[in-house]
Motif scaffolding. Structure first.
Motif, short mmCIF file in Angstrom:
data_model
loop_
_atom_site.label_atom_id
_atom_site.label_comp_id
_atom_site.label_asym_id
_atom_site.label_seq_id
_atom_site.Cartn_x
_atom_site.Cartn_y
_atom_site.Cartn_z
N HIS A 78 -5.39 -13.24 -2.89
CA HIS A 78 -4.56 -12.25 -3.59
C HIS A 78 -4.91 -12.26 -5.06
O HIS A 78 -5.27 -13.29 -5.62
N HIS A 114 -4.16 -6.40 -3.30
CA HIS A 114 -3.32 -5.85 -4.38
C HIS A 114 -4.09 -5.38 -5.61
O HIS A 114 -4.46 -4.24 -5.68
N HIS A 122 -0.54 -10.74 7.12
CA HIS A 122 -0.16 -12.13 7.36
C HIS A 122 0.47 -12.22 8.75
O HIS A 122 1.64 -11.86 8.92
N ASP A 148 -0.13 -5.72 4.62
CA ASP A 148 0.48 -6.89 4.00
C ASP A 148 1.82 -7.26 4.63
O ASP A 148 2.77 -7.57 3.94
N HIS A 156 -5.57 -6.47 5.19
CA HIS A 156 -4.73 -7.56 4.68
C HIS A 156 -3.42 -7.64 5.44
O HIS A 156 -2.53 -6.81 5.27
ZN ZN Z 1 -0.56 -10.90 1.19
#
Ligand code: ZN
Length: 448
Positions: free
Chosen positions: A241, A280, A85, A331, A83
């Protein structure tokens, strides 16, 4: 000793220590092993050093071509960031002072809206791919932005550098804070289909599209449903998410009164499959974990982000006890580090904080966390049939680690056993120790 039935020829043979995980053993150490990689980048054989002459004859390579590792070196499987971004890398290391929903409105959405500009996108995406590769991320599961062309560019850059990746064009038709950073539901569906078609048309061998609803609060029920259908019709991965903060869980409850839980929202829209990875899950109930288990959906544990944004602490032991697939994620940029070694350390820290709070808690061992960063991530992305550890027939995704790298962060005072070398690397090492990175047999670090 195992060999692959194959007609392909051996491209490289390595001799030395190999450390990896299996579903049954968190840490397996192969000392003085021989590992052959064929011209397709797959592991052709794994044997013992003493079998060199026999293997060289049966597999067709010359003993003089064998690459010998030093005593303070080892190979481990490449790490899997489940994960990350990519656009948020532009502000990694900053903006860690707000809780999730304010953080998105204040920092994330304004920055992501800039990725309409392809030159800006090219510069950030090149940086994040190089940085993660150098730090040993052989597979990354990326969120891009809502912009199709910039997302396709991220796919091209990962392919150019040889990183294995899932790339997602973000979908969101709700954004009340930054009104110019959203799509209509129709646009989002059409652009998702265009993104998938154009990325698949490139035939990048290691880069695949992933259907990416940002999260339940950014998507209308109509959009969620259409994305579920698109994923199903094209047999694609899905990422989103879930249950990152309590506040978010409460808003989802209000917006989707007909759903029994946050997990049920995704389940109802066909977004929970055995190719789904949800980031998460800090506040999931045991009933929701059971739904993950039943559907085969997985979780990405992102401890740096969870602590940096004060979101919560995932009880990884409980997730594993529920037999839910779990990998680790950086993340970026809720998590400030793009390095999976940081994700390993924060996972151990979080487990130890849970132990401080509850002394009977079964703390994760470094061996278990090593597995989560490698094989666990491959399982979470449903790629463990061809990546994640050193098995004959799998792709050779590997890090050559030199624990005593010159000018590196680790001082060795004696010749340590491999398990100690691995523990030191996981806790103290950095990219200076990762002297070579291989993806599907190809050396991708150092950069050409
Ligand atoms: Zn994220």
């Amino acid at each position: 000793e195992r060999e692959r039935e194959t007609n392909t020829t051996i491209a490289h043979v390595y001799r030395g220590t190999f450390v990896h995980s299996t579903p049954h053993t968190a840490l397996q150490i192969l000392e003085d092993a021989l590992l052959g990689v064929d011209t397709e980048g797959k592991i052709a054989f794994i044997g013992k050093g003493e079998e060199l002459n026999k293997l060289s004859q049966s597999c067709g390579f010359s003993p003089s071509e064998v690459i010998q590792l030093a005593q303070h070196e080892f190979f481990m499987p490449g790490m899997v960031d489940t994960h990350i971004h990519a656009p948020q890398y532009s502000y990694a290391g900053t903006a860690l002072d707000l809780p999730l929903l304010q953080w998105l409105n204040t920092y994330t959405f304004p920055v992501e809206s800039r990725f309409k500009d392809l030159e800006f996108a090219r510069s950030v995406y090149t940086q994040v791919v190089k940085r993660t590769l150098r730090n040993g991320t052989t597979t990354a599961c990326y969120f891009a932005t809502i912009h199709t062309d910039a997302s396709l560019l991220l796919g091209k850059i990962t392919n150019d550098f040889g990183q294995r990746a899932l790339v997602g064009k973000v979908c969101m038709d709700i954004n009340n804070a930054v009104k110019h950073y959203k799509e209509t539901s129709e646009e989002s569906q059409e652009e998702t289909c265009r993104f998938i078609a154009e990325l698949l048309k490139k035939k990048y061998p290691l880069v695949k599209p992933v259907v990416t609803p940002r999260f339940a609060l950014s998507c209308s029920a109509d959009l969620l449903e259409q994305l579920g259908a698109i994923a199903k019709n094209n047999n694609l991965h899905i990422q989103s998410h879930i249950s990152e903060t309590i506040e978010e869980v409460n808003v989802v409850k209000k917006l989707f009164p007909d759903s029994e839980s946050y997990t049920d929202v995704y389940l109802k829209h066909n977004l929970l499959t055995d190719k789904t990875v949800m980031a998460h899950g800090c506040h999931l109930t045991d009933e929701e974990l059971a739904l993950f288990r039943e559907t085969g959906a997985s979780l990405s544990h992102c401890p740096n982000s969870n602590i940096s944004l004060c979101s919560g602490m995932l009880n990884v032991r409980n997730v594993l006890n529920h037999k839910v697939k779990l990998g680790l994620g950086t993340d970026v940029a809720g998590g400030y580090s793009a390095s999976m070694l940081d994700a390993v350390r924060r996972t151990l820290d979080t487990s130890k904080v849970l132990t401080i709070q509850e002394p009977d808690y079964c703390t994760l061992s470094f061996e278990e966390v090593f597995r989560l960063a490698t094989l666990g991530g491959s399982q979470a992305l449903s790629m463990d049939d061809h990546t994640g550890n050193f098995e004959v027939g799998k792709d050779f995704d590997a890090l050559r680690v030199n624990v005593a790298a010159p000018e590196g962060p680790i001082d060795l005072v004696q010749v340590d056993e491999p398990k100690i070398l691995l523990e030191k690397f996981l806790n103290l090492g950095d990219d200076r120790n990762i002297v070579e990175v291989y993806v599907a047999g190809r050396k991708v670090v150092p950069f050409e």
